[in-house]
Design a protein around this motif. Structure first.
Motif, short mmCIF file in Angstrom:
data_model
loop_
_atom_site.label_atom_id
_atom_site.label_comp_id
_atom_site.label_asym_id
_atom_site.label_seq_id
_atom_site.Cartn_x
_atom_site.Cartn_y
_atom_site.Cartn_z
N PRO A 142 16.72 6.84 6.10
CA PRO A 142 16.99 6.91 4.65
C PRO A 142 16.39 5.73 3.88
O PRO A 142 15.97 5.90 2.74
CB PRO A 142 18.53 6.88 4.58
N THR A 143 16.35 4.56 4.52
CA THR A 143 15.75 3.40 3.85
C THR A 143 14.29 3.65 3.53
O THR A 143 13.79 3.28 2.45
CB THR A 143 15.89 2.14 4.74
N VAL A 144 13.57 4.28 4.46
CA VAL A 144 12.16 4.58 4.23
C VAL A 144 12.01 5.56 3.07
O VAL A 144 11.12 5.40 2.22
CB VAL A 144 11.53 5.15 5.52
N LEU A 145 12.87 6.57 3.02
CA LEU A 145 12.79 7.55 1.94
C LEU A 145 13.12 6.92 0.59
O LEU A 145 12.49 7.24 -0.43
CB LEU A 145 13.74 8.71 2.23
N ALA A 146 14.12 6.02 0.58
CA ALA A 146 14.48 5.35 -0.67
C ALA A 146 13.33 4.47 -1.16
O ALA A 146 12.98 4.46 -2.35
CB ALA A 146 15.74 4.52 -0.49
N LEU A 147 12.73 3.72 -0.24
CA LEU A 147 11.60 2.87 -0.62
C LEU A 147 10.40 3.72 -1.03
O LEU A 147 9.63 3.33 -1.92
CB LEU A 147 11.23 1.95 0.54
N GLY A 148 10.24 4.88 -0.40
CA GLY A 148 9.17 5.78 -0.80
C GLY A 148 9.36 6.28 -2.22
O GLY A 148 8.39 6.41 -2.98
N THR A 149 10.61 6.55 -2.58
CA THR A 149 10.90 6.98 -3.95
C THR A 149 10.58 5.89 -4.96
O THR A 149 10.00 6.15 -6.03
CB THR A 149 12.37 7.40 -4.08
N VAL A 150 10.95 4.65 -4.62
CA VAL A 150 10.62 3.52 -5.49
C VAL A 150 9.11 3.40 -5.67
O VAL A 150 8.60 3.23 -6.79
CB VAL A 150 11.20 2.21 -4.91
N SER A 151 8.39 3.50 -4.56
CA SER A 151 6.93 3.37 -4.62
C SER A 151 6.31 4.53 -5.40
O SER A 151 5.33 4.34 -6.13
CB SER A 151 6.34 3.32 -3.21
N LEU A 152 6.86 5.73 -5.23
CA LEU A 152 6.35 6.89 -5.97
C LEU A 152 6.45 6.64 -7.48
O LEU A 152 5.47 6.81 -8.22
CB LEU A 152 7.14 8.13 -5.58
N ILE A 153 7.64 6.23 -7.93
CA ILE A 153 7.84 6.01 -9.37
C ILE A 153 6.96 4.86 -9.86
O ILE A 153 6.32 4.95 -10.92
CB ILE A 153 9.33 5.71 -9.65
N THR A 154 6.91 3.78 -9.08
CA THR A 154 6.12 2.62 -9.49
C THR A 154 4.64 2.95 -9.55
O THR A 154 3.92 2.47 -10.43
CB THR A 154 6.36 1.44 -8.53
N ASP A 155 4.17 3.78 -8.63
CA ASP A 155 2.75 4.13 -8.63
C ASP A 155 2.39 5.06 -9.78
O ASP A 155 1.25 5.03 -10.26
CB ASP A 155 2.35 4.75 -7.29
N VAL A 156 3.32 5.90 -10.23
CA VAL A 156 3.07 6.67 -11.44
C VAL A 156 2.74 5.71 -12.58
O VAL A 156 1.77 5.88 -13.34
CB VAL A 156 4.27 7.55 -11.81
N SER A 157 3.56 4.64 -12.68
CA SER A 157 3.37 3.65 -13.73
C SER A 157 2.06 2.89 -13.57
O SER A 157 1.25 2.80 -14.51
CB SER A 157 4.54 2.67 -13.73
N SER A 158 1.83 2.35 -12.37
CA SER A 158 0.65 1.49 -12.19
C SER A 158 -0.65 2.27 -12.25
O SER A 158 -1.65 1.80 -12.81
CB SER A 158 0.76 0.73 -10.87
N GLU A 159 -0.66 3.49 -11.69
CA GLU A 159 -1.89 4.26 -11.69
C GLU A 159 -2.23 4.85 -13.05
O GLU A 159 -3.39 5.16 -13.32
CB GLU A 159 -1.82 5.38 -10.65
N MET A 160 -1.24 4.99 -13.92
CA MET A 160 -1.55 5.34 -15.31
C MET A 160 -2.46 4.27 -15.92
O MET A 160 -3.43 4.58 -16.62
CB MET A 160 -0.26 5.47 -16.13
N VAL A 161 -2.15 3.02 -15.64
CA VAL A 161 -2.94 1.91 -16.17
C VAL A 161 -4.27 1.81 -15.42
O VAL A 161 -5.34 1.68 -16.03
CB VAL A 161 -2.15 0.59 -16.07
N THR A 162 -4.19 1.87 -14.08
CA THR A 162 -5.41 1.73 -13.28
C THR A 162 -6.44 2.79 -13.61
O THR A 162 -7.65 2.54 -13.59
CB THR A 162 -5.06 1.78 -11.79
#
Length: 435
Positions: free
Chosen positions: A30-50
């Motif tokens: 579950p920790t991996v899935l939770a961290l994956g969710t965080v990374s998914l949301i964060t990458d939506v944000s960062s890749e919009m800029v990139t």
């Protein structure tokens, strides 16, 4: 109080830690899935800029290829500077992995709205440096939590699942940016504003759903656990397996052309209109997403270093396609698909390979050490490639770096790291809820 209670059922006593149970595949923690969710949301944000930043800087602000190379190098180089500090802090029990990760994600989230007021190149450079500082702080603690949550035999798959979720966000980010720019062709500030809101959501998910305590992997019974100091982290390079891994990944990084330059070269080659530029990262992200889990599982079976080197062969093929005289419709799909395969075979696989050679008390510091060498090498590569493009033109510069990458890959294959068998013992990431 943590919302998530991810307490795991203890492994059967008949199955030693780190070994797979015959005929049975463990679920991803579950920790991996939770961290994956965080990374998914964060990458939506960062890749919009990139997705829009190269065009915004080169076409909008008139930055030269050399200037963009300097800025892109700064963008990646600052993360290299702080990775060791982030790894050291995370290994200290008084601070912990989650606290450092929250600081890193939070700093990056704060930088997004600053792009709205940074109208000059020095200010934009400062904001990007702060954003990469946040990335440098969070990356090693996050990867350490993934490693500690997973048995060694399944670690490639765990990193593959995380990177696939991360890449799903990278796939969505450019789509959102494209939609915004389609509605407002010069709406870069609208992209930056929406990116800021999404970044804050990622930090909230990390705070609420990722457990806050970790227990370090046990060290070899042959000696006492090492104290997590910066000197001890640097001393890890005395271990042959760690040293070879760090040196080879840095050597390959010196010849790995920045994603932004790859997209700019492809846009130039295809003569794409500016509004389509934000869609180019989608091809890379799609290849990464489709292949991250299969290649992670393959790395667990046939060897992580073999898959890692295979990823660089895919990158060589992508460069070759860009340099070819072919003018077919398959060219962008081939280049971007191979580019995505490169990341799927290298990003998480390198961390899985490094984690098995590191002692538990210095796991995060060791991961940060390998990441620092690779990020620092890519910083130098951005500077050199930007200068080469300004002097010789993009295709000639890429030809030189293609040869350099082939030489680096051959060298890395000849001196591949041997498996370090000094690390043994149970590996756990504490999954209990804490109030």
């Amino acid at each position: 109080m943590y919302v998530a209670d991810s307490r795991a059922t203890p492994a059967p006593s008949a199955a030693p830690a780190g070994r797979a149970v015959p005929g049975r595949r463990r679920a991803v923690a579950p920790t991996v899935l939770a961290l994956g969710t965080v990374s998914l949301i964060t990458d939506v944000s960062s890749e919009m800029v990139t997705a829009v930043l190269p065009l915004y800087l080169v076409a909008g602000l008139g930055l030269s290829p050399l200037g963009f190379g300097l800025l892109d190098g700064l963008y990646n180089g600052f993360s290299a500077v702080v990775r060791l500090a982030g790894g050291h802090l995370a290994d200290r029990r008084r601070v912990g992995h989650k606290a450092v990760a929250v600081a890193g994600y939070g700093l990056s989230a704060l930088c997004r709205p600053l792009l709205l007021v940074a109208g000059s190149l020095p200010l934009i450079g400062a904001v990007l440096a702060a954003d990469r500082t946040g990335k440098g702080l969070r990356t090693a603690p996050r990867d350490a939590m993934i490693s500690l949550a997973s048995a060694e035999a399944d670690r490639g798959r765990a990193f593959g699942v995380h990177r696939a979720m991360d890449t799903a966000g990278a796939l969505m980010g450019p789509l959102v940016a494209f939609a915004v720019l389609a509605y407002s062709p010069e709406g870069y500030h609208a992209v930056f504003t929406l990116s800021s809101c999404v970044a804050v959501l990622g930090v909230l998910v990390l705070l609420l759903f990722v457990p806050g305590r970790s227990s370090s992997r046990e060290d070899s019974p042959a000696g006492p656990a090492e104290r997590p100091t910066l000197r001890a982290a640097l001393a890890l390079l005395r271990r042959p397996a760690v040293r070879r891994l760090a040196v080879c990944s840095a050597l390959l990084g010196l010849a790995t052309v920045s994603d932004s330059f790859v997209f700019l070269l492809l846009q130039t080659r295809l003569d794409l209109a500016g509004r389509w530029f934000a869609l180019l990262p989608l091809g890379t992200a799609a290849g990464f997403l489709l292949l991250a889990v299969p290649l992670g599982r393959l790395a667990d079976r046939v060897g992580r270093w073999r898959v890692f080197l295979g990823g660089h062969v895919a990158l060589l093929a992508a460069y070759g396609a860009l340099l070819s005289s072919a003018d077919a419709g398959w060219l962008p799909f081939a280049v971007l698909g191979l580019h995505g395969a490169f990341y799927a075979a290298t990003d998480g696989v390198l961390m899985a390979a490094a984690s098995q050679a590191l002692p538990g008390r210095l796991l995060t510091s060791g991961l940060a050490l390998v990441q620092t060498g690779q990020a620092g090498a890519r910083f130098v590569c951005s500077l050199l490639f930007g200068a080469a493009w300004s002097a010789w033109g993009g295709p000639h510069a890429l030809a030189v770096f293609t040869v350099a990458l082939a030489v680096a890959a051959g060298t890395a294959a000849a001196v591949r790291p041997a498996r370090d068998t000094t690390v043994a013992g149970p590996e756990t990431y504490e999954k209990g809820a804490r109030s």
